[in-house]
Enzyme design. Structure first.
Site, mmCIF file in Angstrom:
data_model
loop_
_atom_site.group_PDB
_atom_site.id
_atom_site.type_symbol
_atom_site.label_atom_id
_atom_site.label_comp_id
_atom_site.label_asym_id
_atom_site.label_seq_id
_atom_site.Cartn_x
_atom_site.Cartn_y
_atom_site.Cartn_z
ATOM 1 N N GLU A 62 25.208 1.592 -7.320
ATOM 2 C CA GLU A 62 24.803 0.205 -8.622
ATOM 3 C C GLU A 62 25.553 -0.688 -7.327
ATOM 4 O O GLU A 62 26.359 -0.868 -7.291
ATOM 5 C CB GLU A 62 25.862 0.104 -9.856
ATOM 6 C CG GLU A 62 26.365 -1.080 -10.571
ATOM 7 C CD GLU A 62 26.721 -1.212 -12.206
ATOM 8 O OE1 GLU A 62 26.626 -1.036 -12.312
ATOM 9 O OE2 GLU A 62 27.710 -2.248 -11.186
ATOM 10 N N ARG B 136 28.696 -8.456 -5.186
ATOM 11 C CA ARG B 136 30.096 -8.776 -4.910
ATOM 12 C C ARG B 136 30.517 -9.792 -2.730
ATOM 13 O O ARG B 136 30.922 -9.978 -2.753
ATOM 14 C CB ARG B 136 31.406 -8.188 -4.733
ATOM 15 C CG ARG B 136 31.577 -8.157 -6.970
ATOM 16 C CD ARG B 136 32.470 -7.401 -6.918
ATOM 17 N NE ARG B 136 31.972 -5.940 -7.916
ATOM 18 C CZ ARG B 136 32.357 -5.704 -8.769
ATOM 19 N NH1 ARG B 136 34.537 -5.089 -7.735
ATOM 20 N NH2 ARG B 136 32.320 -4.847 -9.792
ATOM 21 N N THR C 166 27.711 -6.643 -10.743
ATOM 22 C CA THR C 166 27.989 -8.039 -10.624
ATOM 23 C C THR C 166 26.862 -9.295 -10.774
ATOM 24 O O THR C 166 26.633 -10.184 -10.094
ATOM 25 C CB THR C 166 28.775 -8.005 -9.993
ATOM 26 O OG1 THR C 166 29.627 -6.956 -9.219
ATOM 27 C CG2 THR C 166 30.041 -9.494 -10.001
ATOM 28 N N LYS D 12 26.808 -1.930 -20.741
ATOM 29 C CA LYS D 12 28.103 -1.787 -20.602
ATOM 30 C C LYS D 12 29.325 -2.584 -21.066
ATOM 31 O O LYS D 12 29.321 -2.405 -22.112
ATOM 32 C CB LYS D 12 28.108 -2.658 -19.116
ATOM 33 C CG LYS D 12 29.226 -2.044 -18.123
ATOM 34 C CD LYS D 12 28.557 -2.439 -16.963
ATOM 35 C CE LYS D 12 28.386 -1.249 -15.736
ATOM 36 N NZ LYS D 12 28.903 -0.785 -14.322
HETATM 37 O O1 LIG Z 1 35.649 -3.950 -10.977
HETATM 38 C C1 LIG Z 1 35.407 -3.044 -10.802
HETATM 39 C C2 LIG Z 1 34.102 -2.160 -11.316
HETATM 40 O O2 LIG Z 1 32.292 -2.676 -11.097
HETATM 41 C C3 LIG Z 1 34.172 -0.912 -11.530
HETATM 42 O O3 LIG Z 1 35.278 -0.225 -11.645
HETATM 43 P P1 LIG Z 1 36.288 0.869 -10.674
HETATM 44 O O4 LIG Z 1 36.512 -0.214 -9.699
HETATM 45 O O5 LIG Z 1 37.997 0.800 -11.445
HETATM 46 O O6 LIG Z 1 35.950 2.389 -11.544
HETATM 47 C C1 LIG Z 2 31.959 -4.290 -13.787
HETATM 48 C C2 LIG Z 2 29.885 -4.280 -13.908
HETATM 49 O O1 LIG Z 2 30.423 -4.034 -14.501
HETATM 50 C C3 LIG Z 2 29.775 -5.375 -12.658
HETATM 51 O O2 LIG Z 2 30.038 -5.783 -11.773
HETATM 52 O O3 LIG Z 2 27.949 -5.518 -12.779
#
Ligand SMILES: O=C[C@H](O)COP(=O)(O)O
Ligand SMILES: CC(=O)C(=O)O
Length: 212
Positions: A41, A45, A69, A129
């Site tokens: 994924e 960002r 994101t 999610k």
């Molecule tokens: O923003 C966080 C991501 O979606 C994944 O979370 P993580 O870094 O805690 O595995």
């Molecule tokens: C955290 C997450 O699922 C995203 O950034 O899309």
């Protein structure tokens, strides 16, 4: 459930990636695939997200690559044009979800409350999610929320690592987990792709132990 979401389940762990430089995308795709997780994924960002999706798909055409994101319909278009096969958001945005549904794009919005889950259900989704999983109450919270919605499956992300992944993966309501522990920013910046591959392999070993 659509085929992409079924593949989430087969793969079990979806690495959540933040990539600043598109030249890291192909080696990262190779490390994940060789380690046993042919999925990513790629989060919107960074400005390079779409280019990274394109580079990953070019390097590993069979890999399941999606966009995370995703906050706007414009980003949905950018991601899909780059080759993304699914769309994920940290939160629930009705406009983004409806747009994906209209275009038959697999979409997994973030949820954190029963209200979010119910809104996703009303739009016809059967997978959401759950973010941020650990700070929002972890597995106990997901089980409590899931109780009335026995038609829904969850993809918890946020605070999951090799230390707590097995508890999540044992539960039927968990379709798969998401996490960044094997693709941390410092590993990518150091171009430690061998280490990423090894951490991925360890994650898959644990996944296989849980699944028997
Ligand atoms: O923003 C966080 C991501 O979606 C994944 O979370 P993580 O870094 O805690 O595995
Ligand atoms: C955290 C997450 O699922 C995203 O950034 O899309």
């Amino acid at each position: 459930m659509n085929k992409t979401l079924q593949r989430f389940n087969e793969i079990g762990i979806i690495p959540v990636v933040v990539l600043d430089h598109k030249e890291d995308a192909a080696p990262l795709a190779n490390a994940l695939c060789e380690g046993g997780l042919p999925a990513a994924e790629v989060t919107f960002r960074t400005r390079e997200a779409a280019a990274c999706i394109e580079a990953m798909k070019a390097a590993r055409p069979d890999m399941l690559v999606g966009a995370g994101t995703v906050l706007t319909t414009k980003q949905v278009d950018e991601a899909i044009n780059a080759g993304a096969q699914f769309i994920v958001s940290p939160g629930f945005d009705e406009e983004v979800v409806k747009y994906c549904i209209e275009k038959d794009i697999p979409v997994t919005p973030g949820t954190c409350t029963p209200t979010d889950v119910q809104r996703a259900y009303r739009l016809g989704l059967d997978v959401v999610k759950f973010f941020p999983a650990e700070p929002a109450g972890g597995l106990a919270m997901i089980k409590a929320i899931a109780a009335p919605y026995n038609m829904m499956k969850f993809m918890p992300t946020g605070g999951i690592s090799e230390k707590n992944m097995d508890a999540y993966l044992k539960e039927d309501i968990i379709l798969c987990i998401g996490g960044s522990w094997m693709v941390k920013k410092d590993l990518i910046e150091a171009k430690a792709f061998d280490q990423i591959e090894e951490m991925t392999r360890q994650a898959v070993k644990k996944l296989n132990e849980v699944r028997g």
